[in-house]
Design an enzyme around this catalytic site. Sequence first.
Site, PDB file in Angstrom:
ATOM      1  N   ASP A  58      34.701  34.769  37.042  1.00  0.00           N
ATOM      2  CA  ASP A  58      35.094  34.666  38.448  1.00  0.00           C
ATOM      3  C   ASP A  58      36.262  35.610  38.695  1.00  0.00           C
ATOM      4  O   ASP A  58      37.335  35.454  38.110  1.00  0.00           O
ATOM      5  CB  ASP A  58      35.494  33.225  38.773  1.00  0.00           C
ATOM      6  CG  ASP A  58      35.606  32.967  40.269  1.00  0.00           C
ATOM      7  OD1 ASP A  58      36.040  33.881  40.994  1.00  0.00           O
ATOM      8  OD2 ASP A  58      35.275  31.847  40.697  1.00  0.00           O
ATOM      9  N   CYS A 108      32.901  26.054  46.201  1.00  0.00           N
ATOM     10  CA  CYS A 108      33.781  27.109  46.712  1.00  0.00           C
ATOM     11  C   CYS A 108      34.828  26.488  47.645  1.00  0.00           C
ATOM     12  O   CYS A 108      35.635  25.695  47.197  1.00  0.00           O
ATOM     13  CB  CYS A 108      32.949  28.193  47.400  1.00  0.00           C
ATOM     14  SG  CYS A 108      33.895  29.690  47.777  1.00  0.00           S
ATOM     15  N   HIS A 162      31.662  33.611  40.049  1.00  0.00           N
ATOM     16  CA  HIS A 162      31.894  32.720  41.187  1.00  0.00           C
ATOM     17  C   HIS A 162      30.559  32.468  41.889  1.00  0.00           C
ATOM     18  O   HIS A 162      29.754  33.366  42.045  1.00  0.00           O
ATOM     19  CB  HIS A 162      32.877  33.366  42.167  1.00  0.00           C
ATOM     20  CG  HIS A 162      33.292  32.458  43.277  1.00  0.00           C
ATOM     21  ND1 HIS A 162      34.283  31.515  43.128  1.00  0.00           N
ATOM     22  CD2 HIS A 162      32.829  32.323  44.539  1.00  0.00           C
ATOM     23  CE1 HIS A 162      34.434  30.849  44.252  1.00  0.00           C
ATOM     24  NE2 HIS A 162      33.556  31.322  45.133  1.00  0.00           N
TER      25      HIS A 162
END
Length: 282
Positions: A221, A165, A253
């Site tokens: 995502d 991330c 995600h």
Amino acid sequence: MDQDDKNSLANINRREFVLKTVVATGYALAVTPVAFSVISTDSEGIEVSDIQIPVGKSKIPGYFAMPKGNGPFPVLLICHEIFGVHEHIKDLCRRFAKLGFYAIAPNLFFRQGDVTKIKEIPDIISKVVSKVTNKQVNMDLDATVKFAKLNKKTDISKLNVTGFCWGGKTTWLYAAHNPNIKSAIAWYGPLVGNPGDKMEFPVNIAATLKVPVLGLYGGKDARITQEHVDQMQNALDKGKSGSKIIVYPEAEHGFFADYRPSYNKMAADEGIREMLNWIKNH
């Protein structure tokens, strides 16, 4: 339901509560309670420690793990998510140590605040993450490489970096900053900024990148869209780094984060195989 069934159910619920309580220890408040899919790695056969990494006249905390033995071991920098060096990142250090790496994770938010104690994700972003600069991050990662080099059991000529991330974005940018990296693996890191953003994003450095970076992304995502991935791939195609992006169609995600509901075991396992092959081939 008879009394025995009720007692059994109560015992199961108590065990689940205890499990939740135990595995939540050390996780950032914003992600607790953790999911039952959480992976917990022991320290058998490896050395682990909290550390202090000198950066100029100050120090930043971190965590490392490496196999027992003389080495030398390849080095793997681990760039954390917005939740800092919490238990998931420490567990990853232990996992990679069991795969033969000297794995080290510096706390890249240390100067701005302790994100593990903040309950709301928007507060983490506004109060801490938004104040962290690329220059500071690169400086701290450079210091972490220097720290790792001082250990006689490391092989700094086999330097790799990975991140998740926010740390995935950091991985792309640090690969552009440090040409001595042999390979980099970015897990669902943001690629494209918004109009008016002052910070640098991976798409800005893609064409001039020299280090081979493997990007691992989720097809579902909602934040890093296929359009963003296409923009990044087009920019990479203009350069000569040999970087590539793999998209797992059914993954969201955070698909590698086993402590969260977004965890996708199939994509996570395949991603690890791709990652290890990427490092081996470079």
